[in-house]
Design a protein around this motif. Structure first.
Motif, mmCIF file in Angstrom:
data_model
loop_
_atom_site.group_PDB
_atom_site.id
_atom_site.type_symbol
_atom_site.label_atom_id
_atom_site.label_comp_id
_atom_site.label_asym_id
_atom_site.label_seq_id
_atom_site.Cartn_x
_atom_site.Cartn_y
_atom_site.Cartn_z
ATOM 1 N N ASN A 100 0.884 -1.161 0.000
ATOM 2 C CA ASN A 100 0.000 0.000 0.000
ATOM 3 C C ASN A 100 0.924 1.212 0.000
ATOM 4 O O ASN A 100 1.752 1.353 0.910
ATOM 5 C CB ASN A 100 -0.894 -0.023 1.242
ATOM 6 N N GLN A 101 0.807 2.065 -1.001
ATOM 7 C CA GLN A 101 1.759 3.160 -1.160
ATOM 8 C C GLN A 101 1.829 4.058 0.067
ATOM 9 O O GLN A 101 2.928 4.386 0.539
ATOM 10 C CB GLN A 101 1.414 4.002 -2.385
ATOM 11 N N ASN A 102 0.696 4.464 0.610
ATOM 12 C CA ASN A 102 0.709 5.348 1.783
ATOM 13 C C ASN A 102 1.333 4.672 2.988
ATOM 14 O O ASN A 102 2.149 5.274 3.702
ATOM 15 C CB ASN A 102 -0.704 5.818 2.121
ATOM 16 N N ARG A 103 0.970 3.423 3.223
ATOM 17 C CA ARG A 103 1.537 2.688 4.354
ATOM 18 C C ARG A 103 3.045 2.507 4.178
ATOM 19 O O ARG A 103 3.816 2.662 5.120
ATOM 20 C CB ARG A 103 0.838 1.334 4.473
ATOM 21 N N PHE A 104 3.453 2.171 2.940
ATOM 22 C CA PHE A 104 4.877 2.009 2.680
ATOM 23 C C PHE A 104 5.629 3.315 2.968
ATOM 24 O O PHE A 104 6.670 3.307 3.622
ATOM 25 C CB PHE A 104 5.130 1.570 1.230
ATOM 26 N N GLU A 105 5.107 4.415 2.455
ATOM 27 C CA GLU A 105 5.777 5.708 2.662
ATOM 28 C C GLU A 105 5.869 6.060 4.144
ATOM 29 O O GLU A 105 6.879 6.603 4.587
ATOM 30 C CB GLU A 105 5.062 6.816 1.884
ATOM 31 N N GLU A 106 4.849 5.737 4.922
ATOM 32 C CA GLU A 106 4.899 5.981 6.368
ATOM 33 C C GLU A 106 6.033 5.184 7.015
ATOM 34 O O GLU A 106 6.794 5.720 7.820
ATOM 35 C CB GLU A 106 3.564 5.607 7.022
ATOM 36 N N TRP A 107 6.129 3.903 6.667
ATOM 37 C CA TRP A 107 7.190 3.078 7.235
ATOM 38 C C TRP A 107 8.563 3.505 6.715
ATOM 39 O O TRP A 107 9.556 3.460 7.442
ATOM 40 C CB TRP A 107 6.945 1.590 6.954
ATOM 41 N N TRP A 108 8.631 3.928 5.449
ATOM 42 C CA TRP A 108 9.888 4.411 4.872
ATOM 43 C C TRP A 108 10.406 5.592 5.692
ATOM 44 O O TRP A 108 11.593 5.651 6.038
ATOM 45 C CB TRP A 108 9.679 4.795 3.404
ATOM 46 N N GLN A 109 9.524 6.527 6.007
ATOM 47 C CA GLN A 109 9.906 7.693 6.818
ATOM 48 C C GLN A 109 10.232 7.273 8.249
ATOM 49 O O GLN A 109 11.262 7.663 8.798
ATOM 50 C CB GLN A 109 8.771 8.732 6.826
ATOM 51 N N HIS A 110 9.352 6.481 8.853
ATOM 52 C CA HIS A 110 9.509 6.077 10.257
ATOM 53 C C HIS A 110 10.793 5.279 10.479
ATOM 54 O O HIS A 110 11.444 5.424 11.523
ATOM 55 C CB HIS A 110 8.289 5.265 10.691
ATOM 56 N N LEU A 111 11.167 4.445 9.506
ATOM 57 C CA LEU A 111 12.354 3.600 9.660
ATOM 58 C C LEU A 111 13.560 4.145 8.890
ATOM 59 O O LEU A 111 14.536 3.424 8.660
ATOM 60 C CB LEU A 111 12.037 2.161 9.222
ATOM 61 N N ASP A 112 13.505 5.409 8.514
ATOM 62 C CA ASP A 112 14.617 6.097 7.843
ATOM 63 C C ASP A 112 15.149 5.340 6.632
ATOM 64 O O ASP A 112 16.363 5.279 6.405
ATOM 65 C CB ASP A 112 15.770 6.354 8.827
#
Length: 147
Positions: A60-72
């Motif tokens: 899911n693009q939004n979920r992925f982007e959230e984790w991408w930011q959260h996990l640097d």
């Protein structure tokens, strides 16, 4: 556990004459749609996003982007977080020794299949596919090796 040892399959086999087996059980109980859906589960599509290899179903693009930011942008951590499949979430059953054994065997079979599909799809990369024993039951997790 062999399919013929599972109570539902064993009972079905014992109710018939001849020498039916687990494939006959599937033939009698599954439609083409069920076989097709199962084939996609054991031969899934994987995609690459920002260097992360993900199970397409879970992307899911939004979920992925959230984790991408959260996990640097930590590929290992992102893959380890998003690429989880809890078998008991899709195979509803009561807790029992037979069901626990069956779920573990199902998880092992799916994990082995995913390992082969990942190697075939991304031959230049190495992956680790694990079956974890969690409070929710057997959970398949995969990530690129080296993380």
């Amino acid at each position: 556990m062999k399919p013929e040892e599972y109570p539902e399959v064993r009972s079905w086999i014992e109710s018939l004459t001849g020498a039916p087996d687990f494939v006959d059980f599937l033939t009698h109980n599954c439609s083409v749609g069920m076989w097709l859906a199962f084939s996609r589960l054991v031969n899934p599509e994987f995609i690459e996003i920002h260097g992360c290899i993900l199970w397409e179903r879970k992307y899911n693009q939004n979920r992925f982007e959230e984790w991408w930011q959260h996990l640097d942008g930590n590929v290992y951590a992102i893959e380890n977080t998003l690429n989880r499949f809890v078998v008991a979430d899709v195979v509803p059953c009561e807790e029992s020794p037979e069901n626990d054994s069956a779920l573990a065997d199902i998880a092992d079979a799916i994990a082995g299949s995913w390992d082969h599909v990942l190697a075939r799809t991304f031959p230049d990369r190495a992956f680790k596919v694990h079956v974890l024993s969690t409070d929710d039951g057997p959970t398949i997790v995969f990530h690129q090796a080296g993380g």
